[in-house]
Design an enzyme around this catalytic site. Structure first.
Site, mmCIF file in Angstrom:
data_model
loop_
_atom_site.group_PDB
_atom_site.id
_atom_site.type_symbol
_atom_site.label_atom_id
_atom_site.label_comp_id
_atom_site.label_asym_id
_atom_site.label_seq_id
_atom_site.Cartn_x
_atom_site.Cartn_y
_atom_site.Cartn_z
ATOM 1 N N HIS A 58 1.096 -7.789 2.813
ATOM 2 C CA HIS A 58 0.781 -7.452 4.013
ATOM 3 C C HIS A 58 1.224 -8.625 4.934
ATOM 4 O O HIS A 58 0.825 -9.687 4.742
ATOM 5 C CB HIS A 58 -0.762 -6.984 4.586
ATOM 6 C CG HIS A 58 -1.052 -6.126 3.765
ATOM 7 N ND1 HIS A 58 -1.198 -4.749 4.383
ATOM 8 C CD2 HIS A 58 -1.926 -5.973 2.665
ATOM 9 C CE1 HIS A 58 -1.767 -3.763 3.520
ATOM 10 N NE2 HIS A 58 -2.202 -4.520 2.478
ATOM 11 N N ASP B 100 3.550 -0.509 7.801
ATOM 12 C CA ASP B 100 2.362 0.007 7.167
ATOM 13 C C ASP B 100 2.238 1.360 8.114
ATOM 14 O O ASP B 100 2.107 1.406 9.255
ATOM 15 C CB ASP B 100 1.253 -0.832 7.373
ATOM 16 C CG ASP B 100 -0.036 -0.409 6.419
ATOM 17 O OD1 ASP B 100 -0.474 -1.181 5.599
ATOM 18 O OD2 ASP B 100 -0.592 0.639 6.959
ATOM 19 N N ASN C 171 -4.064 -8.177 -0.935
ATOM 20 C CA ASN C 171 -5.451 -7.703 -1.590
ATOM 21 C C ASN C 171 -5.037 -7.448 -3.083
ATOM 22 O O ASN C 171 -4.049 -6.657 -3.571
ATOM 23 C CB ASN C 171 -5.609 -6.313 -0.894
ATOM 24 C CG ASN C 171 -6.105 -6.358 0.562
ATOM 25 O OD1 ASN C 171 -6.512 -7.553 0.916
ATOM 26 N ND2 ASN C 171 -5.694 -5.490 1.117
ATOM 27 N N GLY D 166 -10.168 -5.394 -2.765
ATOM 28 C CA GLY D 166 -9.941 -4.290 -1.793
ATOM 29 C C GLY D 166 -8.455 -3.744 -1.857
ATOM 30 O O GLY D 166 -8.218 -3.210 -0.890
ATOM 31 N N GLN D 167 -7.823 -3.860 -2.956
ATOM 32 C CA GLN D 167 -6.343 -3.210 -3.132
ATOM 33 C C GLN D 167 -6.808 -1.756 -3.191
ATOM 34 O O GLN D 167 -7.486 -1.227 -4.223
ATOM 35 C CB GLN D 167 -5.780 -3.840 -4.215
ATOM 36 C CG GLN D 167 -4.568 -3.235 -4.450
ATOM 37 C CD GLN D 167 -3.759 -4.057 -5.785
ATOM 38 O OE1 GLN D 167 -4.200 -5.151 -6.318
ATOM 39 N NE2 GLN D 167 -2.487 -3.666 -5.706
ATOM 40 N N HIS E 293 1.752 -5.485 -2.940
ATOM 41 C CA HIS E 293 2.214 -5.863 -1.806
ATOM 42 C C HIS E 293 1.943 -6.816 -1.047
ATOM 43 O O HIS E 293 0.740 -7.093 -1.057
ATOM 44 C CB HIS E 293 2.258 -4.291 -0.983
ATOM 45 C CG HIS E 293 0.797 -3.699 -0.943
ATOM 46 N ND1 HIS E 293 0.199 -3.056 -2.073
ATOM 47 C CD2 HIS E 293 -0.056 -3.943 -0.051
ATOM 48 C CE1 HIS E 293 -1.075 -3.008 -1.861
ATOM 49 N NE2 HIS E 293 -1.500 -3.394 -0.768
HETATM 50 P P1 5GP Z 1 -4.043 -2.270 0.236
HETATM 51 O O1 5GP Z 1 -5.482 -2.011 0.806
HETATM 52 O O2 5GP Z 1 -3.851 -1.742 -0.981
HETATM 53 O O3 5GP Z 1 -3.716 -3.907 0.308
HETATM 54 O O4 5GP Z 1 -3.134 -1.830 1.391
HETATM 55 C C1 5GP Z 1 -2.439 -0.578 1.046
HETATM 56 C C2 5GP Z 1 -1.772 -0.289 2.493
HETATM 57 O O5 5GP Z 1 -0.755 0.731 2.287
HETATM 58 C C3 5GP Z 1 -2.584 0.298 3.694
HETATM 59 O O6 5GP Z 1 -2.641 -0.715 4.700
HETATM 60 C C4 5GP Z 1 -2.200 1.584 4.068
HETATM 61 O O7 5GP Z 1 -2.300 1.840 5.418
HETATM 62 C C5 5GP Z 1 -0.868 1.632 3.438
HETATM 63 N N1 5GP Z 1 -0.305 2.997 3.131
HETATM 64 C C6 5GP Z 1 -0.661 3.711 2.311
HETATM 65 N N2 5GP Z 1 -0.110 4.801 1.890
HETATM 66 C C7 5GP Z 1 1.209 4.662 2.623
HETATM 67 C C8 5GP Z 1 2.475 5.547 2.832
HETATM 68 O O8 5GP Z 1 2.496 6.591 2.389
HETATM 69 N N3 5GP Z 1 3.033 4.743 3.719
HETATM 70 C C9 5GP Z 1 3.211 3.544 4.429
HETATM 71 N N4 5GP Z 1 3.834 2.919 4.948
HETATM 72 N N5 5GP Z 1 1.971 2.874 4.029
HETATM 73 C C10 5GP Z 1 1.103 3.471 3.378
#
Ligand code: 5GP
Ligand code: ZN
Length: 107
Positions: A101, A30, A86, A92-93, A99
């Protein structure tokens, strides 16, 4: 090419610190880590979120979970870790490409 940022990472149009990849899944760190070790595993096929999972995704999702455990252990999270998916606006997505985490501390 879709505007999906994770599809662009899969296509190597955006750089990422890749940990593992095969023809079906990709694991990468991340960019904004919320733990000492914080990586994500994604399917290479664009599935928006858990809300759109179908029965034919069973093997793929099982593979992602097993790979999450294997990579977590190999990256030092031997005493445990958190897995977070998420899901949807109310979950909270923020990136709408499914994905998983994995977050944890070594030791
Ligand atoms: P969500 O809130 O959708 O579960 O998490 C999305 C995650 O993607 C966040 O933790 C954010 O830091 C990560 N993220 C967003 N854009 C990028 C990117 O361009 N590269 C990487 N490696 N992570 C990303
Ligand atoms: Zn995508």
């Amino acid at each position: 090419m879709s505007e999906c940022i994770f599809c662009k990472i899969i296509a190597k149009l955006i750089p990422a610190k890749i940990i593992f990849e095969d023809d079906e899944i990709l694991a990468f760190y991340d960019v904004n880590p919320k733990a000492e070790v914080h990586f994500m595993i994604i399917p290479k096929t664009h599935i928006e979120s858990m809300l759109l999972l179908q029965n034919n995704h069973q093997q793929l999702m099982g593979k992602i979970i097993l790979k999450a455990n294997e990579l977590a252990i190999s990256l030092g999270l031997k005493s445990g870790y958190k897995v977070q998916i998420n899901t949807g606006v109310n979950g909270g997505q923020e990136v709408f490409h499914l994905h998983v985490h994995v977050l944890g501390y070594k030791g």
